[in-house]
Design an enzyme around this catalytic site. Structure first.
Site, PDB file in Angstrom:
ATOM      1  N   LYS A 234     -40.797 -12.734 -11.995  1.00  0.00           N
ATOM      2  CA  LYS A 234     -41.345 -12.302 -10.700  1.00  0.00           C
ATOM      3  C   LYS A 234     -42.260 -11.069 -10.849  1.00  0.00           C
ATOM      4  O   LYS A 234     -42.237 -10.393 -11.894  1.00  0.00           O
ATOM      5  CB  LYS A 234     -40.192 -12.028  -9.740  1.00  0.00           C
ATOM      6  CG  LYS A 234     -39.355 -13.286  -9.419  1.00  0.00           C
ATOM      7  CD  LYS A 234     -38.307 -13.001  -8.342  1.00  0.00           C
ATOM      8  CE  LYS A 234     -37.491 -14.252  -8.035  1.00  0.00           C
ATOM      9  NZ  LYS A 234     -36.534 -14.008  -6.914  1.00  0.00           N
TER      10      LYS A 234
ATOM     11  N   TYR B 272     -40.787 -21.205  -1.009  1.00  0.00           N
ATOM     12  CA  TYR B 272     -39.533 -20.684  -0.462  1.00  0.00           C
ATOM     13  C   TYR B 272     -39.270 -21.179   0.962  1.00  0.00           C
ATOM     14  O   TYR B 272     -38.499 -20.552   1.696  1.00  0.00           O
ATOM     15  CB  TYR B 272     -39.541 -19.158  -0.506  1.00  0.00           C
ATOM     16  CG  TYR B 272     -39.252 -18.586  -1.884  1.00  0.00           C
ATOM     17  CD1 TYR B 272     -37.969 -18.670  -2.433  1.00  0.00           C
ATOM     18  CD2 TYR B 272     -40.248 -17.971  -2.637  1.00  0.00           C
ATOM     19  CE1 TYR B 272     -37.691 -18.144  -3.693  1.00  0.00           C
ATOM     20  CE2 TYR B 272     -39.979 -17.444  -3.901  1.00  0.00           C
ATOM     21  CZ  TYR B 272     -38.691 -17.530  -4.414  1.00  0.00           C
ATOM     22  OH  TYR B 272     -38.413 -17.008  -5.665  1.00  0.00           O
TER      23      TYR B 272
ATOM     24  N   ASN C 255     -35.877  -9.108  -7.812  1.00  0.00           N
ATOM     25  CA  ASN C 255     -34.797  -9.340  -8.772  1.00  0.00           C
ATOM     26  C   ASN C 255     -35.235 -10.038 -10.066  1.00  0.00           C
ATOM     27  O   ASN C 255     -34.457 -10.748 -10.689  1.00  0.00           O
ATOM     28  CB  ASN C 255     -33.615 -10.037  -8.093  1.00  0.00           C
ATOM     29  CG  ASN C 255     -34.000 -11.386  -7.509  1.00  0.00           C
ATOM     30  OD1 ASN C 255     -35.113 -11.856  -7.713  1.00  0.00           O
ATOM     31  ND2 ASN C 255     -33.071 -12.002  -6.800  1.00  0.00           N
TER      32      ASN C 255
ATOM     33  N   HIS D  55     -36.522 -15.958 -11.160  1.00  0.00           N
ATOM     34  CA  HIS D  55     -36.033 -17.084 -10.355  1.00  0.00           C
ATOM     35  C   HIS D  55     -35.359 -18.083 -11.285  1.00  0.00           C
ATOM     36  O   HIS D  55     -35.783 -18.254 -12.433  1.00  0.00           O
ATOM     37  CB  HIS D  55     -37.222 -17.775  -9.659  1.00  0.00           C
ATOM     38  CG  HIS D  55     -36.856 -19.093  -9.032  1.00  0.00           C
ATOM     39  ND1 HIS D  55     -36.251 -19.160  -7.796  1.00  0.00           N
ATOM     40  CD2 HIS D  55     -36.967 -20.371  -9.465  1.00  0.00           C
ATOM     41  CE1 HIS D  55     -36.018 -20.444  -7.500  1.00  0.00           C
ATOM     42  NE2 HIS D  55     -36.446 -21.199  -8.503  1.00  0.00           N
TER      43      HIS D  55
ATOM     44  N   GLU E 173     -39.481 -28.021  -8.221  1.00  0.00           N
ATOM     45  CA  GLU E 173     -40.134 -26.741  -8.503  1.00  0.00           C
ATOM     46  C   GLU E 173     -41.013 -26.821  -9.759  1.00  0.00           C
ATOM     47  O   GLU E 173     -42.113 -26.250  -9.784  1.00  0.00           O
ATOM     48  CB  GLU E 173     -39.070 -25.640  -8.645  1.00  0.00           C
ATOM     49  CG  GLU E 173     -38.377 -25.355  -7.316  1.00  0.00           C
ATOM     50  CD  GLU E 173     -37.151 -24.451  -7.429  1.00  0.00           C
ATOM     51  OE1 GLU E 173     -36.533 -24.186  -6.385  1.00  0.00           O
ATOM     52  OE2 GLU E 173     -36.812 -24.009  -8.550  1.00  0.00           O
TER      53      GLU E 173
END
Ligand code: DAT
Ligand code: MG
Length: 139
Positions: A11, A51, A114, A117, A128
């Site tokens: 990320k 998302y 965070n 993913h 995905e």
């Protein structure tokens, strides 16, 4: 189940903090083979689509804005029991609750930012992966 592929993103927080190399190294050292890999950047529209399952959540706007705030690395990874083993490797969504030795414990700053993913099911891993990579980009 023992399906063998998962999908991951490094990320924008981990990219900006210079952790991409260490995180990729960890994936490989933990036995995941790289099937597909690229650096890219999500538009707000594409981040919102990725998302969409979270669109009713209070953090959706923040999530979409964060995930489109900088480059990411997207990858498809292969290993026996890939989805479950990868979720164990990355740790809990909130790094404050992530176990010692997990990637989020080591590299993440907050529940919203965070570091990585990981797909939550075989079905979502396939969806995905196909969101980012054509069949001709997967080896
Ligand atoms: P995970 O990424 O561990 O599968 P999730 O699917 O519940 O977690 O949520 C997707 C992402 O949304 C998560 O990685 C970071 C963000 N997020 C989740 N819960 C949040 C919260 N309480 N506040 C802010 N962002 C949150
Ligand atoms: Mg999730």
């Amino acid at each position: 189940d023992m399906s063998n592929r998962t999908f991951t993103m490094i990320k924008p927080d981990a990219m900006k903090n210079g952790h991409a190399g260490a995180i990729l190294d960890r994936f490989i050292k933990e036995g995941f083979r790289v099937v597909a890999l690229k650096q890219t950047k999500l538009s707000e529209e594409k981040a919102g689509e990725f998302y969409a399952i979270h669109r009713e959540r209070p953090f959706y706007g923040e999530l979409v804005s964060f995930m489109s705030s900088g480059v990411i690395v997207a990858a498809i990874l292969e290993k026996a029991n890939a989805v479950a083993d990868f979720r164990t490797l990355i740790g809990a969504t909130d790094p404050a609750k992530a176990a010692e030795g997990t990637i989020r414990k080591q590299f993440a700053n907050s529940v919203g930012e965070n570091a990585v993913h990981g797909s939550d099911s075989d079905e979502n891993a396939a969806i995905e992966g196909a969101f980012f990579f054509s069949g001709l980009e997967q080896y």
